[in-house]
Design an enzyme around this catalytic site. Structure first.
Site, PDB file in Angstrom:
ATOM      1  N   ASN A   1      67.429  75.625 100.932  1.00 13.69           N
ATOM      2  CA  ASN A   1      66.205  74.909 101.322  1.00 13.69           C
ATOM      3  C   ASN A   1      65.514  75.611 102.499  1.00 13.69           C
ATOM      4  OD1 ASN A   1      67.915  74.376 103.418  1.00 13.69           O
ATOM      5  ND2 ASN A   1      67.964  72.147 103.151  1.00 13.69           N
TER       6      ASN A   1
ATOM      7  N   HIS B   1      67.023  76.546 105.322  1.00 11.24           N
ATOM      8  CA  HIS B   1      67.571  76.275 106.657  1.00 11.24           C
ATOM      9  C   HIS B   1      68.165  77.542 107.277  1.00 11.24           C
ATOM     10  CE1 HIS B   1      71.672  74.941 104.804  1.00 11.24           C
ATOM     11  NE2 HIS B   1      71.848  76.130 105.357  1.00 11.24           N
TER      12      HIS B   1
HETATM   13  C1  F6R Z   1      76.279  78.598 108.922  1.00  8.87           C
HETATM   14  C2  F6R Z   1      74.827  78.629 108.901  1.00  8.87           C
HETATM   15  C3  F6R Z   1      74.075  78.349 107.623  1.00  8.87           C
HETATM   16  C4  F6R Z   1      74.390  79.366 106.537  1.00  8.87           C
HETATM   17  C5  F6R Z   1      73.634  79.020 105.246  1.00  8.87           C
HETATM   18  C6  F6R Z   1      73.977  79.981 104.124  1.00  8.87           C
HETATM   19  O1  F6R Z   1      76.742  78.860 110.224  1.00  8.87           O
HETATM   20  O2  F6R Z   1      74.253  78.838 109.887  1.00  8.87           O
HETATM   21  O3  F6R Z   1      72.704  78.353 107.905  1.00  8.87           O
HETATM   22  O4  F6R Z   1      74.036  80.649 106.977  1.00  8.87           O
HETATM   23  O5  F6R Z   1      73.944  77.723 104.848  1.00  8.87           O
HETATM   24  O6  F6R Z   1      75.302  79.788 103.756  1.00  8.87           O
HETATM   25  P1  F6R Z   1      76.041  80.785 102.750  1.00  8.87           P
HETATM   26  O7  F6R Z   1      76.145  82.090 103.458  1.00  8.87           O
HETATM   27  O8  F6R Z   1      77.392  80.180 102.519  1.00  8.87           O
HETATM   28  O9  F6R Z   1      75.185  80.860 101.535  1.00  8.87           O
END
Ligand code: F6R
Length: 241
Positions: A136, A138
């Site tokens: 999304n 974030h």
């Molecule tokens: C975790 C964080 C999140 C992840 C995001 C992507 O510390 O900051 O913003 O970077 O959710 O997660 P993955 O890498 O598991 O797809």
């Protein structure tokens, strides 16, 4: 914004390792900002390799992680403190006291957020922040709608985020509903940002974030305003750019 796109993820992780190695050789007490999740794992393995080959000395490095779940003890395998110890800190020569992850079990969460923000400032700010991106948009746990001027804060997690992260838990109900996260402003104050994006499932959101409207509805779109961002992507994530 600089882009590095390759179909070879090992090569991308190697480039990220080299960039971090260069920073630490120029500034042994560099302040690094770390993320958890699947995306940076290969880069952390590369840092461990470089340490084992005596190419990086982490003895003076200081780290701050982006976020932590509320309510999980540090010893809980799903806590981000545990993740960082297990996947990186336990394998390099960084003093544990130099590593910071928000305390999601603090009795006073608001106070913890203020203290965390102050500790980053006292350390001189983050030299290099590693980021992943959620489906999304974030960054950290800053969900759509988070103000761009936010600093470290307690957040309610989006249902999509809880579902995406439930792969690490037995059921989605076990995923905490709240977290502490550096704010968007905290992240933007980093002197350098490395955004890592892998996989076809991230192709739409990364296109929107990097080439679409800059809006609080897509938190990562704020990175378009940062003067020093490198985006490391595999060809699948970059396929719609
Ligand atoms: C975790 C964080 C999140 C992840 C995001 C992507 O510390 O900051 O913003 O970077 O959710 O997660 P993955 O890498 O598991 O797809």
């Amino acid at each position: 914004m600089e882009y590095f796109i390759s179909d070879n993820i090992a090569k991308i992780n190697c480039l990220i390792g080299t960039e971090i190695k260069k920073l630490i050789s120029e500034k042994p007490n560099a302040v690094l900002g770390f993320a958890t999740g699947s995306t940076p794992l290969g880069a952390y393995k590369e840092l461990i390799n470089l340490y084992k080959k005596s190419e990086i000395d982490f003895s003076e490095v200081i780290t701050f992680n982006l976020d932590e779940y509320v309510g999980l003890e540090q010893t809980d395998p799903n806590s981000y403190r545990y993740f960082m110890d297990y996947n990186l800190f336990n394998h390099i020569n960084i003093p544990k006291k130099n590593t910071h992850v928000p305390n999601g079990c603090a009795a006073d969460l608001q106070h913890e957020c203020i203290e965390y923000e102050n500790m980053i400032k006292k350390a001189g700010g983050v030299d290099l922040q590693i980021l992943g991106i959620g489906h999304n948009g974030h960054i950290g746990f800053n969900e759509p709608g988070t103000p761009f001027n936010s600093i470290t804060h307690v957040v309610d997690l989006d249902e999509r985020t809880r579902k995406a992260n439930s792969r690490f838990f037995s059921t989605v109900d076990e995923v905490p509903g709240r977290a502490i996260s550096m704010g968007i402003k905290t992240i933007m104050m980093s002197r350098k940002i490395i955004l890592i994006v892998f996989g076809e499932d991230k192709a739409d959101i990364i296109k929107e974030a990097l080439t679409g409207k800059i809006t609080e509805q897509v938190p990562a779109s704020v990175l378009q305003l940062h003067p020093n961002v490198s985006v490391y992507m595999d060809d699948k994530a970059a396929s719609k750019l």
